[in-house]
Design a protein around this motif. Sequence first.
Motif, PDB file in Angstrom:
ATOM      1  N   MET A 274       0.837  -1.199   0.000  1.00 26.04           N
ATOM      2  CA  MET A 274       0.000   0.000   0.000  1.00 26.04           C
ATOM      3  C   MET A 274       0.876   1.254   0.000  1.00 26.04           C
ATOM      4  SD  MET A 274      -3.218  -1.009   0.020  1.00 26.04           S
ATOM      5  CE  MET A 274      -4.307   0.149   0.874  1.00 26.04           C
ATOM      6  N   GLU A 275       1.931   1.244   0.780  1.00 22.20           N
ATOM      7  CA  GLU A 275       2.804   2.419   0.876  1.00 22.20           C
ATOM      8  C   GLU A 275       3.529   2.673  -0.442  1.00 22.20           C
ATOM      9  OE1 GLU A 275       2.776  -0.153   2.948  1.00 22.20           O
ATOM     10  OE2 GLU A 275       1.812   0.754   4.709  1.00 22.20           O
ATOM     11  N   GLU A 276       4.027   1.609  -1.081  1.00 25.14           N
ATOM     12  CA  GLU A 276       4.748   1.768  -2.345  1.00 25.14           C
ATOM     13  C   GLU A 276       3.818   2.255  -3.450  1.00 25.14           C
ATOM     14  OE1 GLU A 276       8.253  -1.602  -2.205  1.00 25.14           O
ATOM     15  OE2 GLU A 276       6.169  -2.285  -2.361  1.00 25.14           O
ATOM     16  N   LEU A 277       2.596   1.708  -3.505  1.00 23.52           N
ATOM     17  CA  LEU A 277       1.648   2.125  -4.541  1.00 23.52           C
ATOM     18  C   LEU A 277       1.210   3.568  -4.328  1.00 23.52           C
ATOM     19  CD1 LEU A 277      -0.508  -1.117  -4.793  1.00 23.52           C
ATOM     20  CD2 LEU A 277       1.117  -0.253  -6.484  1.00 23.52           C
ATOM     21  N   GLU A 278       0.996   3.954  -3.077  1.00 24.63           N
ATOM     22  CA  GLU A 278       0.614   5.336  -2.784  1.00 24.63           C
ATOM     23  C   GLU A 278       1.703   6.300  -3.233  1.00 24.63           C
ATOM     24  OE1 GLU A 278      -0.753   8.154   0.994  1.00 24.63           O
ATOM     25  OE2 GLU A 278      -0.513   5.990   1.258  1.00 24.63           O
ATOM     26  N   LYS A 279       2.942   5.990  -2.937  1.00 27.43           N
ATOM     27  CA  LYS A 279       4.051   6.853  -3.345  1.00 27.43           C
ATOM     28  C   LYS A 279       4.144   6.945  -4.864  1.00 27.43           C
ATOM     29  CE  LYS A 279       9.081   7.404  -2.923  1.00 27.43           C
ATOM     30  NZ  LYS A 279      10.339   6.826  -2.362  1.00 27.43           N
ATOM     31  N   LEU A 280       3.970   5.805  -5.535  1.00 23.03           N
ATOM     32  CA  LEU A 280       4.047   5.778  -6.991  1.00 23.03           C
ATOM     33  C   LEU A 280       2.989   6.672  -7.624  1.00 23.03           C
ATOM     34  CD1 LEU A 280       5.051   4.547  -9.686  1.00 23.03           C
ATOM     35  CD2 LEU A 280       3.454   2.653  -9.301  1.00 23.03           C
ATOM     36  N   ILE A 281       1.754   6.567  -7.165  1.00 21.95           N
ATOM     37  CA  ILE A 281       0.664   7.337  -7.758  1.00 21.95           C
ATOM     38  C   ILE A 281       0.776   8.815  -7.412  1.00 21.95           C
ATOM     39  CG2 ILE A 281      -1.833   7.692  -7.686  1.00 21.95           C
ATOM     40  CD1 ILE A 281      -0.932   5.402  -9.465  1.00 21.95           C
ATOM     41  N   GLU A 282       1.196   9.138  -6.201  1.00 21.12           N
ATOM     42  CA  GLU A 282       1.351  10.539  -5.824  1.00 21.12           C
ATOM     43  C   GLU A 282       2.403  11.224  -6.688  1.00 21.12           C
ATOM     44  OE1 GLU A 282       2.065  10.456  -1.627  1.00 21.12           O
ATOM     45  OE2 GLU A 282      -0.065  10.761  -1.151  1.00 21.12           O
ATOM     46  N   GLU A 283       3.432  10.480  -7.111  1.00 16.72           N
ATOM     47  CA  GLU A 283       4.445  11.052  -7.991  1.00 16.72           C
ATOM     48  C   GLU A 283       3.863  11.379  -9.365  1.00 16.72           C
ATOM     49  OE1 GLU A 283       7.440   8.062  -8.038  1.00 16.72           O
ATOM     50  OE2 GLU A 283       8.336   8.647  -6.110  1.00 16.72           O
ATOM     51  N   LYS A 284       2.829  10.645  -9.773  1.00 19.21           N
ATOM     52  CA  LYS A 284       2.215  10.845 -11.088  1.00 19.21           C
ATOM     53  C   LYS A 284       1.104  11.896 -11.075  1.00 19.21           C
ATOM     54  CE  LYS A 284       4.552   7.314 -12.745  1.00 19.21           C
ATOM     55  NZ  LYS A 284       5.682   7.511 -13.689  1.00 19.21           N
TER      56      LYS A 284
END
Length: 525
Positions: A274-284
């Motif tokens: 969840m943490e990795e996916l959240e970071k990935l999407i926030e960067e986009k």
Amino acid sequence: MDNGYNISDYENFEAEESIMDGSETSVGSASIDEKAEMPYKYAGNIAYDGMSSDEYSEVNEVGFKHVNTNPLSTFSIDVDTASYSNLRKTINYGMIPDANAIRIEEMLNYFNYRYEEPEKDEPFRIHTEIGKCPWNEQNYLLMIGLQGRNVETEALPKSNLVFLIDVSGSMDEPDKLPLLKNAFSQLVRSLGENDKISIVVYAGEAGVVLDSVRGNEKELILNAINSLNAGGSTAGAGGINMAYQLAEKNFITDGNNRVILATDGDFNVGPSSMEELEKLIEEKRDSGIFLSVIGFGSGNLKDNRMELLADKGNGNYAYIDSSREAKKVLVDEMAGTLLTIAKDVKIQVEFNPYSVAEYRLIGYENRALQNKDFKDDTVDAGEIGAGHQVTAIYEIVPSDAIGKDGDLKYQTENKNSSQYNNEISEIRLRYKEPDGNVSKEIKQVVSYENTPVNSKKLSEDFYFAAAVAEFGMILRNSIYQGESSISSVLELAQKGMGEDEDGYRLEFIDLVYRYQNLDKISWWE
């Protein structure tokens, strides 16, 4: 009370004769299978044996808050509908939904209500209504509706769409990839020649199937979709990166740039927490590209991941359980699904202690914001599409107490609080333009003049929304459900049927009957 304006002075929710005729067959016998093509015939192929690996974020209900100490309620809007179509699928399979799968706000927002359109050039219009609480006769319900500006399909801007399709082995089920193909084929047939379509697929690796094909090249696009097969592991993060790169390469200025992710949410290669996916999407998120997430399937559904991706990706989350639902999401409501008219939309309600002693917001637990976040433009919130509606319901306890604490409209030492005795609350709405960074604010007072609590007849929308909320509390076994019952849900829903042109309210009633006839043993316990 010396002005006659307190909620508790009114006993307006007069018991009306039930329009139910006592026969369940008048509505309960309606077959959903007869209304639309649905994949429930595959239910026998899916073994719900108590070992399901579906995942949901925990929903912790928020109780009543005292107005004197907590006068402000602040939350991000939510136009997702996935929870309702998911629970519908589960009940139609003869199962009891997981309590954490029940997000009451998504149940409410699945249905259309007869809210008035905004004035010209205004993005929203706020609707309010107050009536007695059906499950607690001492309390009231405040219904708040937000109507977004409609945009005709013909007036939609050019679209740059990237279909990001999960073709991993977990999608090899009748209610996953085959239904996904049906859904996207319906969307393709509704697109125009000025739209650009790209397709990215991912399993063990991600790859580009189509790159910026014009929307009128339908045979090429449909052939590409229909040729997809499932197999392998799930490198979801790699697919997301590739889809955004393609969307950025084909970016249309002043157009609708969007990635549409279709998956069961089971990422197991690369960044997947969840943490990795959240970071990935926030960067986009700041790329000007919006993300829509569409869920499919059962038994391995990662609802928590998909909800997170849509929330953080400036988009919406729908769940498709049938060909009919695909048409609803991707064709009938295409303008709202594909065109964002406002982002970072927040609602704040300040309650007047003269009228309200306590309140609780029903649902929106995962959308709660701190009060200080309301005016903080760096805090992310929900997006709303063209024609979208947002509905929220507060259960309120009436009061005649006057508070004088805090720097607030109703509780201040420097103001004569009696000047607001005819007010119940003030609704504040903040939003940004789709390409903007600074919020605008709209305010609307809820008073005894513009939202009377002594009206003899409540709207059909009020009754129906109350029925949906009550059913949601029953499904969650909420500690706040009071005197809720299935018979009450059915009576309210039938009072709220109205014209029901699309048949979804009738379908809800049929679903409640189906739930009533289930053995109440949940497979997820």
